[in-house]
Design a protein around this motif. Structure first.
Motif, PDB file in Angstrom:
ATOM      1  N   LEU A  61     -13.961 -23.346 -21.562  1.00 51.32           N
ATOM      2  CA  LEU A  61     -15.134 -23.037 -20.747  1.00 51.32           C
ATOM      3  C   LEU A  61     -15.504 -24.184 -19.830  1.00 51.32           C
ATOM      4  N   ASP A  62     -14.639 -25.195 -19.757  1.00 53.47           N
ATOM      5  CA  ASP A  62     -14.919 -26.391 -18.980  1.00 53.47           C
ATOM      6  C   ASP A  62     -14.783 -26.094 -17.492  1.00 53.47           C
ATOM      7  N   ASP A  63     -15.849 -25.615 -16.893  1.00 51.59           N
ATOM      8  CA  ASP A  63     -15.847 -25.389 -15.461  1.00 51.59           C
ATOM      9  C   ASP A  63     -17.161 -25.859 -14.881  1.00 51.59           C
ATOM     10  N   ASP A  64     -17.213 -25.947 -13.569  1.00 49.30           N
ATOM     11  CA  ASP A  64     -18.394 -26.498 -12.895  1.00 49.30           C
ATOM     12  C   ASP A  64     -19.624 -25.611 -13.010  1.00 49.30           C
ATOM     13  N   THR A  65     -19.478 -24.365 -13.438  1.00 53.27           N
ATOM     14  CA  THR A  65     -20.626 -23.458 -13.478  1.00 53.27           C
ATOM     15  C   THR A  65     -21.276 -23.360 -14.856  1.00 53.27           C
ATOM     16  N   LEU A  66     -20.714 -24.002 -15.860  1.00 54.00           N
ATOM     17  CA  LEU A  66     -21.308 -23.987 -17.193  1.00 54.00           C
ATOM     18  C   LEU A  66     -22.632 -24.742 -17.166  1.00 54.00           C
ATOM     19  N   THR A  67     -23.686 -24.109 -17.674  1.00 57.27           N
ATOM     20  CA  THR A  67     -25.010 -24.736 -17.665  1.00 57.27           C
ATOM     21  C   THR A  67     -25.268 -25.485 -18.969  1.00 57.27           C
ATOM     22  N   ILE A  68     -26.251 -26.360 -18.946  1.00 58.58           N
ATOM     23  CA  ILE A  68     -26.652 -27.098 -20.143  1.00 58.58           C
ATOM     24  C   ILE A  68     -27.123 -26.123 -21.225  1.00 58.58           C
ATOM     25  N   GLU A  69     -27.840 -25.092 -20.820  1.00 60.91           N
ATOM     26  CA  GLU A  69     -28.304 -24.099 -21.789  1.00 60.91           C
ATOM     27  C   GLU A  69     -27.118 -23.432 -22.496  1.00 60.91           C
ATOM     28  N   ASN A  70     -26.090 -23.041 -21.743  1.00 61.42           N
ATOM     29  CA  ASN A  70     -24.897 -22.431 -22.339  1.00 61.42           C
ATOM     30  C   ASN A  70     -24.155 -23.424 -23.238  1.00 61.42           C
ATOM     31  N   LEU A  71     -24.132 -24.664 -22.828  1.00 66.67           N
ATOM     32  CA  LEU A  71     -23.491 -25.726 -23.608  1.00 66.67           C
ATOM     33  C   LEU A  71     -24.140 -25.834 -24.992  1.00 66.67           C
ATOM     34  N   ARG A  72     -25.467 -25.877 -25.006  1.00 62.80           N
ATOM     35  CA  ARG A  72     -26.209 -25.956 -26.278  1.00 62.80           C
ATOM     36  C   ARG A  72     -25.980 -24.713 -27.137  1.00 62.80           C
ATOM     37  N   THR A  73     -26.034 -23.550 -26.510  1.00 58.24           N
ATOM     38  CA  THR A  73     -25.875 -22.277 -27.219  1.00 58.24           C
ATOM     39  C   THR A  73     -24.522 -22.206 -27.925  1.00 58.24           C
ATOM     40  N   LYS A  74     -23.503 -22.746 -27.301  1.00 55.61           N
ATOM     41  CA  LYS A  74     -22.155 -22.700 -27.856  1.00 55.61           C
ATOM     42  C   LYS A  74     -21.857 -23.865 -28.801  1.00 55.61           C
ATOM     43  N   PHE A 110     -31.168 -33.557 -18.891  1.00 55.99           N
ATOM     44  CA  PHE A 110     -30.890 -32.637 -17.794  1.00 55.99           C
ATOM     45  C   PHE A 110     -31.600 -31.306 -18.040  1.00 55.99           C
ATOM     46  N   ALA A 111     -31.889 -30.605 -16.953  1.00 57.57           N
ATOM     47  CA  ALA A 111     -32.542 -29.288 -17.046  1.00 57.57           C
ATOM     48  C   ALA A 111     -31.566 -28.261 -17.604  1.00 57.57           C
ATOM     49  N   ASP A 112     -32.087 -27.251 -18.274  1.00 57.25           N
ATOM     50  CA  ASP A 112     -31.252 -26.192 -18.844  1.00 57.25           C
ATOM     51  C   ASP A 112     -30.400 -25.494 -17.794  1.00 57.25           C
ATOM     52  N   THR A 113     -30.872 -25.445 -16.561  1.00 61.63           N
ATOM     53  CA  THR A 113     -30.160 -24.737 -15.498  1.00 61.63           C
ATOM     54  C   THR A 113     -29.160 -25.613 -14.753  1.00 61.63           C
ATOM     55  N   ASP A 114     -29.126 -26.921 -15.043  1.00 58.83           N
ATOM     56  CA  ASP A 114     -28.137 -27.799 -14.399  1.00 58.83           C
ATOM     57  C   ASP A 114     -26.738 -27.409 -14.846  1.00 58.83           C
ATOM     58  N   THR A 115     -25.811 -27.384 -13.904  1.00 55.20           N
ATOM     59  CA  THR A 115     -24.420 -27.078 -14.219  1.00 55.20           C
ATOM     60  C   THR A 115     -23.623 -28.376 -14.347  1.00 55.20           C
ATOM     61  N   LEU A 116     -22.450 -28.284 -14.960  1.00 52.28           N
ATOM     62  CA  LEU A 116     -21.595 -29.460 -15.084  1.00 52.28           C
ATOM     63  C   LEU A 116     -21.259 -30.043 -13.712  1.00 52.28           C
ATOM     64  N   GLY A 117     -21.050 -29.178 -12.734  1.00 57.19           N
ATOM     65  CA  GLY A 117     -20.765 -29.639 -11.369  1.00 57.19           C
ATOM     66  C   GLY A 117     -21.930 -30.416 -10.770  1.00 57.19           C
ATOM     67  N   ASP A 118     -23.154 -29.918 -10.979  1.00 58.18           N
ATOM     68  CA  ASP A 118     -24.350 -30.606 -10.468  1.00 58.18           C
ATOM     69  C   ASP A 118     -24.505 -31.974 -11.125  1.00 58.18           C
ATOM     70  N   ILE A 119     -24.253 -32.035 -12.420  1.00 58.31           N
ATOM     71  CA  ILE A 119     -24.415 -33.285 -13.162  1.00 58.31           C
ATOM     72  C   ILE A 119     -23.392 -34.316 -12.707  1.00 58.31           C
ATOM     73  N   ALA A 120     -22.145 -33.888 -12.528  1.00 55.43           N
ATOM     74  CA  ALA A 120     -21.083 -34.810 -12.124  1.00 55.43           C
ATOM     75  C   ALA A 120     -21.384 -35.462 -10.779  1.00 55.43           C
TER      76      ALA A 120
END
Length: 103
Positions: free
Chosen positions: A26-39, A61-71
């Motif tokens: 699931l390592d893609d730029d669209t994965l959100t922090i919320e999804n990360l925690r859920t999984k 980071f905000a729950d809606t931040d994506t991996l791409g935004d964070i990077a």
């Protein structure tokens, strides 16, 4: 290491490639922090220049931040490169441990 003790310069010591990380599919730029925690995954950062790997506290980071935004906001603390990737990391399925950080 032995060659460094014998007086060789660090530049002459062969560089050992870092061990591969167990990253998720699931390592893609669209994965959100919320999804990360859920999984049940953790947030990590990998430097493309010096290959350093560290975990980050996803609570900053905000729950809606994506991996791409964070990077895009990060730099490597070791070499100051902006060639970093935010990654989703999961436990090793064989032993249940999280991958070790590396410098």
């Amino acid at each position: 290491v032995a060659s460094m003790m014998s007086g060789a310069s660090p530049a002459s010591v062969p560089r050992i490639a870092p061990a591969p990380l167990r990253l998720t599919d699931l390592d893609d730029d669209t994965l959100t922090i919320e999804n990360l925690r859920t999984k049940g995954m953790r947030l990590g950062v990998v430097c493309g220049h010096c290959h350093r790997f560290r975990y980050l506290n996803e609570n900053r980071f905000a729950d809606t931040d994506t991996l791409g935004d964070i990077a895009k906001k990060l730099t490597c603390n070791r070499c100051r490169s902006t060639d970093v990737e935010a990654v989703a990391v999961s436990r090793d399925p064989k032993n249940g441990y999280w991958p070790a950080e590396r410098s």
